[in-house]
Design a protein around this motif. Structure first.
Motif, PDB file in Angstrom:
ATOM      1  N   GLY A 331      21.006 -20.244 -44.572  1.00 27.41           N
ATOM      2  CA  GLY A 331      22.201 -19.431 -44.792  1.00 27.41           C
ATOM      3  C   GLY A 331      22.191 -18.680 -46.106  1.00 27.41           C
ATOM      4  O   GLY A 331      22.694 -17.548 -46.192  1.00 27.41           O
ATOM      5  N   VAL A 332      21.611 -19.268 -47.151  1.00 23.47           N
ATOM      6  CA  VAL A 332      21.554 -18.592 -48.452  1.00 23.47           C
ATOM      7  C   VAL A 332      20.654 -17.364 -48.377  1.00 23.47           C
ATOM      8  O   VAL A 332      20.994 -16.281 -48.887  1.00 23.47           O
ATOM      9  N   ASP A 333      19.499 -17.523 -47.723  1.00 27.35           N
ATOM     10  CA  ASP A 333      18.612 -16.368 -47.532  1.00 27.35           C
ATOM     11  C   ASP A 333      19.316 -15.267 -46.752  1.00 27.35           C
ATOM     12  O   ASP A 333      19.163 -14.073 -47.057  1.00 27.35           O
ATOM     13  N   PHE A 334      20.077 -15.645 -45.726  1.00 27.14           N
ATOM     14  CA  PHE A 334      20.775 -14.658 -44.905  1.00 27.14           C
ATOM     15  C   PHE A 334      21.807 -13.892 -45.733  1.00 27.14           C
ATOM     16  O   PHE A 334      21.994 -12.681 -45.571  1.00 27.14           O
ATOM     17  N   GLU A 335      22.479 -14.587 -46.650  1.00 28.55           N
ATOM     18  CA  GLU A 335      23.471 -13.922 -47.499  1.00 28.55           C
ATOM     19  C   GLU A 335      22.804 -12.879 -48.396  1.00 28.55           C
ATOM     20  O   GLU A 335      23.325 -11.775 -48.572  1.00 28.55           O
ATOM     21  N   TYR A 336      21.657 -13.215 -48.950  1.00 31.70           N
ATOM     22  CA  TYR A 336      20.925 -12.244 -49.765  1.00 31.70           C
ATOM     23  C   TYR A 336      20.482 -11.051 -48.924  1.00 31.70           C
ATOM     24  O   TYR A 336      20.573  -9.890 -49.355  1.00 31.70           O
ATOM     25  N   LEU A 337      20.003 -11.321 -47.711  1.00 31.91           N
ATOM     26  CA  LEU A 337      19.537 -10.253 -46.839  1.00 31.91           C
ATOM     27  C   LEU A 337      20.677  -9.337 -46.431  1.00 31.91           C
ATOM     28  O   LEU A 337      20.533  -8.110 -46.373  1.00 31.91           O
ATOM     29  N   ASP A 338      21.848  -9.906 -46.157  1.00 33.46           N
ATOM     30  CA  ASP A 338      22.993  -9.123 -45.713  1.00 33.46           C
ATOM     31  C   ASP A 338      23.530  -8.226 -46.813  1.00 33.46           C
ATOM     32  O   ASP A 338      24.261  -7.276 -46.535  1.00 33.46           O
ATOM     33  N   ASN A 339      23.214  -8.518 -48.063  1.00 36.27           N
ATOM     34  CA  ASN A 339      23.698  -7.727 -49.180  1.00 36.27           C
ATOM     35  C   ASN A 339      22.652  -6.742 -49.709  1.00 36.27           C
ATOM     36  O   ASN A 339      22.843  -6.155 -50.772  1.00 36.27           O
ATOM     37  N   MET A 340      21.572  -6.551 -48.980  1.00 30.44           N
ATOM     38  CA  MET A 340      20.573  -5.557 -49.365  1.00 30.44           C
ATOM     39  C   MET A 340      21.009  -4.171 -48.906  1.00 30.44           C
ATOM     40  O   MET A 340      21.875  -4.046 -48.037  1.00 30.44           O
ATOM     41  N   PRO A 341      20.446  -3.102 -49.494  1.00 30.28           N
ATOM     42  CA  PRO A 341      20.874  -1.746 -49.120  1.00 30.28           C
ATOM     43  C   PRO A 341      20.704  -1.435 -47.641  1.00 30.28           C
ATOM     44  O   PRO A 341      21.482  -0.679 -47.078  1.00 30.28           O
ATOM     45  N   THR A 342      19.666  -1.978 -47.002  1.00 29.84           N
ATOM     46  CA  THR A 342      19.454  -1.740 -45.565  1.00 29.84           C
ATOM     47  C   THR A 342      19.389  -3.082 -44.844  1.00 29.84           C
ATOM     48  O   THR A 342      18.306  -3.575 -44.512  1.00 29.84           O
ATOM     49  N   PRO A 343      20.540  -3.705 -44.587  1.00 28.31           N
ATOM     50  CA  PRO A 343      20.554  -5.010 -43.915  1.00 28.31           C
ATOM     51  C   PRO A 343      20.220  -4.858 -42.441  1.00 28.31           C
ATOM     52  O   PRO A 343      20.205  -3.750 -41.896  1.00 28.31           O
ATOM     53  N   PRO A 344      19.948  -5.966 -41.763  1.00 31.27           N
ATOM     54  CA  PRO A 344      19.626  -5.882 -40.329  1.00 31.27           C
ATOM     55  C   PRO A 344      20.837  -5.465 -39.505  1.00 31.27           C
ATOM     56  O   PRO A 344      21.979  -5.776 -39.848  1.00 31.27           O
ATOM     57  N   ASN A 345      20.587  -4.723 -38.430  1.00 32.88           N
ATOM     58  CA  ASN A 345      21.655  -4.372 -37.491  1.00 32.88           C
ATOM     59  C   ASN A 345      21.440  -4.983 -36.109  1.00 32.88           C
ATOM     60  O   ASN A 345      22.196  -4.719 -35.196  1.00 32.88           O
ATOM     61  N   ARG A 346      20.402  -5.782 -35.947  1.00 33.60           N
ATOM     62  CA  ARG A 346      20.168  -6.549 -34.722  1.00 33.60           C
ATOM     63  C   ARG A 346      19.692  -7.940 -35.133  1.00 33.60           C
ATOM     64  O   ARG A 346      18.722  -8.064 -35.881  1.00 33.60           O
ATOM     65  N   ILE A 347      20.360  -8.973 -34.653  1.00 36.45           N
ATOM     66  CA  ILE A 347      19.989 -10.350 -34.966  1.00 36.45           C
ATOM     67  C   ILE A 347      19.765 -11.079 -33.647  1.00 36.45           C
ATOM     68  O   ILE A 347      20.669 -11.176 -32.811  1.00 36.45           O
TER      69      ILE A 347
END
Length: 462
Positions: A331-347
């Motif tokens: 979950g911590v990694d996901f939080e960092y990823l979601d706050n990047m300039p181009t986060p994922p739009n398909r999970i």
């Protein structure tokens, strides 16, 4: 407007705000508002903006504005197709006959003379009146020339998607007559209009003998996919303030088949395949600040996120999109990823049983000479198991007892879960459908979207 002059100050958006703006479509709202102001030129700008925001307060997506182009090589009933699309999507149809009826009643109409600019003004009046603006519209025999299309574009009559119905490409090039065939006033310039609307182009390959119901389903799926930003290189751009390409995270434990499925999907959609283990090993040997920190201090959550951030910000990932495996791990990694300039739009989450993951991993080996993956006993070289059994059991236990719950909670209701125990081909079809489908939930209000046809992409188990 205001006394401050914003043109003298460079507009810089803080990097931490970009995911929020993209997630809740703030860029799209401002883009539509500016376009609405330029097209309508209201006297009271503030009042007009308030009305615009009030109208779009609970709007989850753009209304469908579709231009339908049909190849002359196809022999299908376009009017019946339009009627069936009305039943499916509920928008209004604007035909050339309707436009000409209004055109001939216009005060500036000159008998015997057809003005593309006046045709465009009449069309704009038809598309900007309620309830057409609320329900959307479809044009299938208008415009007919590139000049008419350019006039419509200049007046702000812009489609969200241009569907091009054409036969599948031939296996070998066909010798065609380079001369343009003669056309009447009501015959569309197919190739010219394809060029004029290339920004929203979406090709749909159909056969003349194909049932009209199947063609309608293909068109509806294409419209839904375009509304979700599902366009790749050469298939049009759906501007939402961020790159309109697939950015996919494929989550699954070791042995779930995530790498195999990700590489197949990357090849199918033209995406950049990224594996965190490979990125981490590359960063570890590089002579830069991240490599020095990794060698000196070891790995950390922040350094892992920085490795990912640097890679997905490169031009190939921005232009073509990417599909990622091996990250995030929790979950911590996901939080960092979601706050990047181009986060994922398909999970996408591959749900694979513990025993299946263990059996698949233990059936694999690695060639000690080349480092390539191979099955034990498949060659003369000494092969060893890629992951020791104790380490594999510890990794799977951590994933199933801790990490999976954290990743599901972080992904929320937009994630798509797929049974990874099935065959490789079956899972790949499901993965491709999940990537193409429009989101079925409004992230902001946690509610089901009303004007989305993602349920059409259901794959039957044969």
């Amino acid at each position: 407007m205001t006394e401050t002059d914003a043109t003298k100050r460079p507009l810089e958006m803080p990097e931490t705000f970009l995911p929020y703006l993209e997630k809740y479509r703030i860029y799209k709202i401002f883009k539509d508002m500016v376009q609405d102001l330029v097209v309508n030129l209201p006297r009271d700008h503030l009042k007009h903006m308030k009305v615009f925001l009030n109208r779009h307060l609970h709007c989850s997506k753009d209304v469908d504005r579709v231009i339908l182009l049909v190849s002359p090589a196809l022999n299908i009933d376009v009017r019946r197709l339009a009627r069936d699309l009305i039943k499916e999507l509920g928008f209004f149809v604007i035909t050339r006959n309707c436009v000409m009826d209004r055109y001939e009643k216009h005060d500036d109409y000159v008998p015997g003379c057809v003005s593309p600019s006046l045709l465009s003004k009449v069309t704009k009046l038809m598309t900007t009146k309620d309830p057409v603006t609320q329900a959307g519209w479809l044009m299938f025999d208008h415009p007919c020339t590139v000049r008419e299309a350019r006039c419509l574009q200049q007046d702000g009559v812009l489609p969200t998607v241009t569907l091009v119905l054409m036969p599948p490409p031939p296996t070998a090039p066909v010798a065609e007559d380079p001369r343009t065939p003669a056309r009447t006033f009501f015959t569309q310039d197919f190739e010219g209009l394809k060029f004029a609307y290339k920004a929203t182009l979406k090709e749909v390959h159909v056969e003349s003998e194909e049932a009209i119901e199947h063609i309608v389903t293909k068109c509806v799926n294409a419209i839904a996919a375009s509304a979700a930003g599902a366009q790749g290189p050469g298939q049009g751009i759906h501007a939402t303030g961020a790159p309109s390409v697939y950015r996919v995270i494929l989550i699954g434990p070791r042995g779930s088949g995530r790498k195999t499925q990700a590489m197949a999907a990357a090849k199918h959609f033209g995406l950049v395949y990224l594996n965190f283990e490979d990125l981490f090993n590359e960063a570890l040997v590089k002579n830069d600040d991240i490599g020095e920190k990794l060698r000196k201090h070891g790995t950390s959550v922040q350094l892992k996120a920085e490795v990912v951030r640097r890679r997905i910000a490169q031009k190939d990932c921005i232009d073509h999109g990417w599909i990622f495996t091996g990250y995030p791990a929790n979950g911590v990694d996901f939080e960092y990823l979601d706050n990047m300039p181009t986060p994922p739009n398909r999970i996408i989450i591959l749900n694979t049983e513990w025993s299946v993951c263990k059996a698949r991993t233990q059936s694999r080996g690695v060639d000690w000479c080349t480092g390539r993956e191979a099955a034990p006993g498949s060659g003369p070289r000494v092969l060893k198991q890629r992951v020791p059994q104790k380490a594999l059991e510890a990794e799977l236990e951590t994933y199933f007892t801790e990490n999976l719950a954290e990743l599901r909670a972080a992904a929320g209701i937009t994630a798509v879960e797929i049974d990874g125990n099935k065959s490789v081909d079956y899972v790949q079809v499901k993965v491709q459908a999940a990537i193409m489908a429009a989101p079925t939930f409004n992230i902001e209000y946690c509610s089901q979207l009303k004007n989305v046809k993602a349920d059409e992409l259901v794959i039957c188990d044969k």
